[in-house]
Write a protein that holds these residues in place. Sequence first.
Motif, PDB file in Angstrom:
ATOM      1  N   PHE A 165      -0.492   5.096   5.027  1.00 13.82           N
ATOM      2  CA  PHE A 165       0.333   5.868   4.109  1.00 13.82           C
ATOM      3  C   PHE A 165       1.772   5.640   4.564  1.00 13.82           C
ATOM      4  O   PHE A 165       2.126   5.948   5.703  1.00 13.82           O
ATOM      5  CB  PHE A 165      -0.045   7.355   4.173  1.00 13.82           C
ATOM      6  CG  PHE A 165       0.801   8.203   3.276  1.00 13.82           C
ATOM      7  CD1 PHE A 165       0.816   7.982   1.898  1.00 13.82           C
ATOM      8  CD2 PHE A 165       1.607   9.202   3.792  1.00 13.82           C
ATOM      9  CE1 PHE A 165       1.605   8.751   1.052  1.00 13.82           C
ATOM     10  CE2 PHE A 165       2.396   9.983   2.954  1.00 13.82           C
ATOM     11  CZ  PHE A 165       2.399   9.753   1.589  1.00 13.82           C
ATOM     12  N   GLY A 168       6.791  19.300  -0.674  1.00 15.84           N
ATOM     13  CA  GLY A 168       5.724  18.309  -0.569  1.00 15.84           C
ATOM     14  C   GLY A 168       5.362  18.173   0.900  1.00 15.84           C
ATOM     15  O   GLY A 168       6.162  18.513   1.789  1.00 15.84           O
ATOM     16  N   SER A 169       4.121  17.716   1.168  1.00 13.99           N
ATOM     17  CA  SER A 169       3.791  17.505   2.581  1.00 13.99           C
ATOM     18  C   SER A 169       4.592  16.327   3.130  1.00 13.99           C
ATOM     19  O   SER A 169       4.748  16.186   4.335  1.00 13.99           O
ATOM     20  CB  SER A 169       2.288  17.325   2.785  1.00 13.99           C
ATOM     21  OG  SER A 169       1.771  16.362   1.929  1.00 13.99           O
ATOM     22  N   GLU A 170       5.137  15.501   2.246  1.00 16.71           N
ATOM     23  CA  GLU A 170       6.001  14.412   2.707  1.00 16.71           C
ATOM     24  C   GLU A 170       7.164  14.929   3.536  1.00 16.71           C
ATOM     25  O   GLU A 170       7.525  14.340   4.559  1.00 16.71           O
ATOM     26  CB  GLU A 170       6.562  13.626   1.515  1.00 16.71           C
ATOM     27  CG  GLU A 170       5.499  12.853   0.781  1.00 16.71           C
ATOM     28  CD  GLU A 170       6.069  12.069  -0.390  1.00 16.71           C
ATOM     29  OE1 GLU A 170       5.310  11.280  -0.956  1.00 16.71           O
ATOM     30  OE2 GLU A 170       7.259  12.241  -0.732  1.00 16.71           O
ATOM     31  N   SER A 191      -0.161  18.804  -4.407  1.00 13.71           N
ATOM     32  CA  SER A 191       0.140  17.699  -5.330  1.00 13.71           C
ATOM     33  C   SER A 191      -1.090  17.051  -5.937  1.00 13.71           C
ATOM     34  O   SER A 191      -1.016  16.504  -7.039  1.00 13.71           O
ATOM     35  CB  SER A 191       0.919  16.607  -4.589  1.00 13.71           C
ATOM     36  OG  SER A 191       2.177  17.082  -4.179  1.00 13.71           O
ATOM     37  N   LYS A 192      -2.203  17.044  -5.239  1.00 14.85           N
ATOM     38  CA  LYS A 192      -3.320  16.222  -5.678  1.00 14.85           C
ATOM     39  C   LYS A 192      -4.342  17.068  -6.423  1.00 14.85           C
ATOM     40  O   LYS A 192      -4.339  17.098  -7.640  1.00 14.85           O
ATOM     41  CB  LYS A 192      -3.915  15.495  -4.467  1.00 14.85           C
ATOM     42  CG  LYS A 192      -2.848  14.760  -3.608  1.00 14.85           C
ATOM     43  CD  LYS A 192      -2.373  13.479  -4.224  1.00 14.85           C
ATOM     44  CE  LYS A 192      -1.055  12.905  -3.702  1.00 14.85           C
ATOM     45  NZ  LYS A 192      -0.934  12.603  -2.297  1.00 14.85           N
ATOM     46  N   ARG A 211       6.512  19.608  -5.983  1.00 15.93           N
ATOM     47  CA  ARG A 211       6.785  19.347  -4.577  1.00 15.93           C
ATOM     48  C   ARG A 211       6.503  20.557  -3.691  1.00 15.93           C
ATOM     49  O   ARG A 211       7.408  21.301  -3.324  1.00 15.93           O
ATOM     50  CB  ARG A 211       8.255  18.879  -4.352  1.00 15.93           C
ATOM     51  CG  ARG A 211       8.793  17.845  -5.331  1.00 15.93           C
ATOM     52  CD  ARG A 211       7.986  16.568  -5.350  1.00 15.93           C
ATOM     53  NE  ARG A 211       7.841  16.012  -4.028  1.00 15.93           N
ATOM     54  CZ  ARG A 211       6.634  15.740  -3.471  1.00 15.93           C
ATOM     55  NH1 ARG A 211       5.523  15.935  -4.142  1.00 15.93           N
ATOM     56  NH2 ARG A 211       6.574  15.243  -2.273  1.00 15.93           N
ATOM     57  N   ASN A 263      -5.747   7.779   2.941  1.00 19.04           N
ATOM     58  CA  ASN A 263      -4.954   7.062   1.950  1.00 19.04           C
ATOM     59  C   ASN A 263      -4.356   5.857   2.651  1.00 19.04           C
ATOM     60  O   ASN A 263      -3.676   6.040   3.661  1.00 19.04           O
ATOM     61  CB  ASN A 263      -3.831   7.969   1.411  1.00 19.04           C
ATOM     62  CG  ASN A 263      -3.008   7.281   0.348  1.00 19.04           C
ATOM     63  OD1 ASN A 263      -3.331   6.182  -0.100  1.00 19.04           O
ATOM     64  ND2 ASN A 263      -1.922   7.919  -0.061  1.00 19.04           N
ATOM     65  N   THR A 293      -1.647  19.737   0.703  1.00 22.02           N
ATOM     66  CA  THR A 293      -0.673  19.677  -0.386  1.00 22.02           C
ATOM     67  C   THR A 293      -1.225  20.250  -1.682  1.00 22.02           C
ATOM     68  O   THR A 293      -2.441  20.261  -1.892  1.00 22.02           O
ATOM     69  CB  THR A 293      -0.228  18.208  -0.614  1.00 22.02           C
ATOM     70  OG1 THR A 293       0.720  18.179  -1.680  1.00 22.02           O
ATOM     71  CG2 THR A 293      -1.408  17.310  -0.983  1.00 22.02           C
ATOM     72  N   SER A 341      -4.445  10.040   8.183  1.00 22.82           N
ATOM     73  CA  SER A 341      -4.890  10.788   7.011  1.00 22.82           C
ATOM     74  C   SER A 341      -6.406  10.696   6.941  1.00 22.82           C
ATOM     75  O   SER A 341      -6.999   9.648   7.192  1.00 22.82           O
ATOM     76  CB  SER A 341      -4.232  10.273   5.713  1.00 22.82           C
ATOM     77  OG  SER A 341      -4.493   8.914   5.495  1.00 22.82           O
ATOM     78  N   ASP A 349      -3.486  14.473   8.320  1.00 24.41           N
ATOM     79  CA  ASP A 349      -2.960  14.651   6.964  1.00 24.41           C
ATOM     80  C   ASP A 349      -4.147  14.734   6.001  1.00 24.41           C
ATOM     81  O   ASP A 349      -4.793  13.727   5.718  1.00 24.41           O
ATOM     82  CB  ASP A 349      -2.038  13.463   6.649  1.00 24.41           C
ATOM     83  CG  ASP A 349      -1.357  13.581   5.298  1.00 24.41           C
ATOM     84  OD1 ASP A 349      -1.852  14.338   4.437  1.00 24.41           O
ATOM     85  OD2 ASP A 349      -0.339  12.889   5.105  1.00 24.41           O
ATOM     86  N   ALA A 389      -4.317  15.430   2.718  1.00 21.58           N
ATOM     87  CA  ALA A 389      -3.821  15.533   1.331  1.00 21.58           C
ATOM     88  C   ALA A 389      -4.967  15.518   0.315  1.00 21.58           C
ATOM     89  O   ALA A 389      -4.834  16.045  -0.784  1.00 21.58           O
ATOM     90  CB  ALA A 389      -2.840  14.397   1.040  1.00 21.58           C
ATOM     91  N   TYR A 390      -6.109  14.909   0.693  1.00 16.86           N
ATOM     92  CA  TYR A 390      -7.250  14.780  -0.245  1.00 16.86           C
ATOM     93  C   TYR A 390      -8.435  15.637   0.174  1.00 16.86           C
ATOM     94  O   TYR A 390      -9.554  15.428  -0.295  1.00 16.86           O
ATOM     95  CB  TYR A 390      -7.655  13.294  -0.354  1.00 16.86           C
ATOM     96  CG  TYR A 390      -6.487  12.470  -0.819  1.00 16.86           C
ATOM     97  CD1 TYR A 390      -6.172  12.364  -2.174  1.00 16.86           C
ATOM     98  CD2 TYR A 390      -5.639  11.864   0.103  1.00 16.86           C
ATOM     99  CE1 TYR A 390      -5.051  11.679  -2.591  1.00 16.86           C
ATOM    100  CE2 TYR A 390      -4.513  11.183  -0.307  1.00 16.86           C
ATOM    101  CZ  TYR A 390      -4.226  11.088  -1.652  1.00 16.86           C
ATOM    102  OH  TYR A 390      -3.107  10.419  -2.067  1.00 16.86           O
ATOM    103  N   ILE A 394       6.037  15.555   7.004  1.00 11.98           N
ATOM    104  CA  ILE A 394       5.883  14.348   7.833  1.00 11.98           C
ATOM    105  C   ILE A 394       7.246  14.023   8.459  1.00 11.98           C
ATOM    106  O   ILE A 394       7.349  13.712   9.649  1.00 11.98           O
ATOM    107  CB  ILE A 394       5.352  13.164   6.990  1.00 11.98           C
ATOM    108  CG1 ILE A 394       3.956  13.492   6.445  1.00 11.98           C
ATOM    109  CG2 ILE A 394       5.343  11.874   7.814  1.00 11.98           C
ATOM    110  CD1 ILE A 394       3.467  12.522   5.362  1.00 11.98           C
TER     111      ILE A 394
END
Length: 375
Positions: A127, A101-103, A234-235, A243, A175, A232, A171, A202, A204-205, A106
């Motif tokens: 976030f 995951g990009s988490e 994930s979305k 992940r 987010n 990511t 982000s 970031d 992510a979207y 981070i």
Amino acid sequence: MDNSVKSGSQNGLAFNPNVAALPPYNAGMNIAVARSISGRNDIARLASNENPDGCSPAVLAVLASPTLEPWRYADPACAALRAALGQRLSIQPDTIVAGNGSEELIAAVSRAMLVPGVGVVTVVPSFGLHEIEPLAQGAVVTKVAMTDDLSFDIAALEQAVASGPRVVFLSSPWNPVGPALDRKSLDRLIAAVRPSTLLVLDEAYFEFADGSCPDGLEVLRSSDIAFVVLRTFSKAYGLAGLRVGYAICSDAELARVVAAAKTPFNVNAAAQAAAIAALSDEAWMRASVARLRSERARVGAALEELGFRVASSQTNFLFFDCGRDSAALASALLQEGIIVKAWRERGYEAYTRLTIGSPADNDRLIGALARIARQ
Ligand SMILES: *Cc1c(COP(=O)(O)O)cnc(C)c1O
């Protein structure tokens, strides 16, 4: 348990005080808990920005294929995935780091860059991990508030960036709020970045944004600052449960240090294969994004019709002022089997973030909000 847990356990263990004092991550409610509270089986999960369309059939095929060998360690370098990403994005694979995951990235960037006492800049509402991971390293986090019209405060951000923090986490699309940095704003922030600062964008979207938003990676590549762009699967690609995310770094040396800060076998074999399959079926992702964007417009208009103030969104979620404690709204929705995220950061407790779901779940949400708004 008493408060002494912060400085050490009852057995006299000494914890890392930065970690022991971390605020909890505000994760979406577990479905079993939601079922037991609501007494309903059909829970609409609109709290975690998951893709209601699922994922590409190419992903499901590779997960069921005999080429997957769960008994083998997966490639710790994720070479095949990084090569596929490098080709897709026309960048050198040695500037890419894949993460659980990009988490995880981070956390890895924080570990790679931060030591106790150095400064980090992010935004609020934030976030969670953009604050939690720097705090875990003992960094001092400054948060720049959104404007009254629910957008980036570019002047305040520019000033905070120019103060020379070690890392800036932003982000875009944002987010939990929703807007993306426009080209002019991004250029202003880049111009304010000092040589000692790493800008982490970031995205992510990214896939949900429209043509009015710049491709952050392209803009940063044409600048001369140090950066990390996070993306990511994930979305938009619908692989949240597997992940896998990635960091694109401004140079290979930065990528080497970020990679050194992750665990060696961080992306498992199923996730690596699935991400490559997902990348090969861009058409599925684009079709899903188109559906979700049109639902986003429909749900946003319905919320405004009900009198809520809604932030503009380039994502698969909406952030709105519900004019009351958002925890009360979330619990009223939960009674109807709908999970949303009540924002809990101080000063923003009247805001709710809701994920764009399937058309049926969105209808349910609009109906429930209409009933609640009338009360
Ligand atoms: C969802 C999200 C992520 C986490 O993505 P994973 O790849 O699932 O870890 C990272 N950053 C932001 C801003 C997100 O909203």
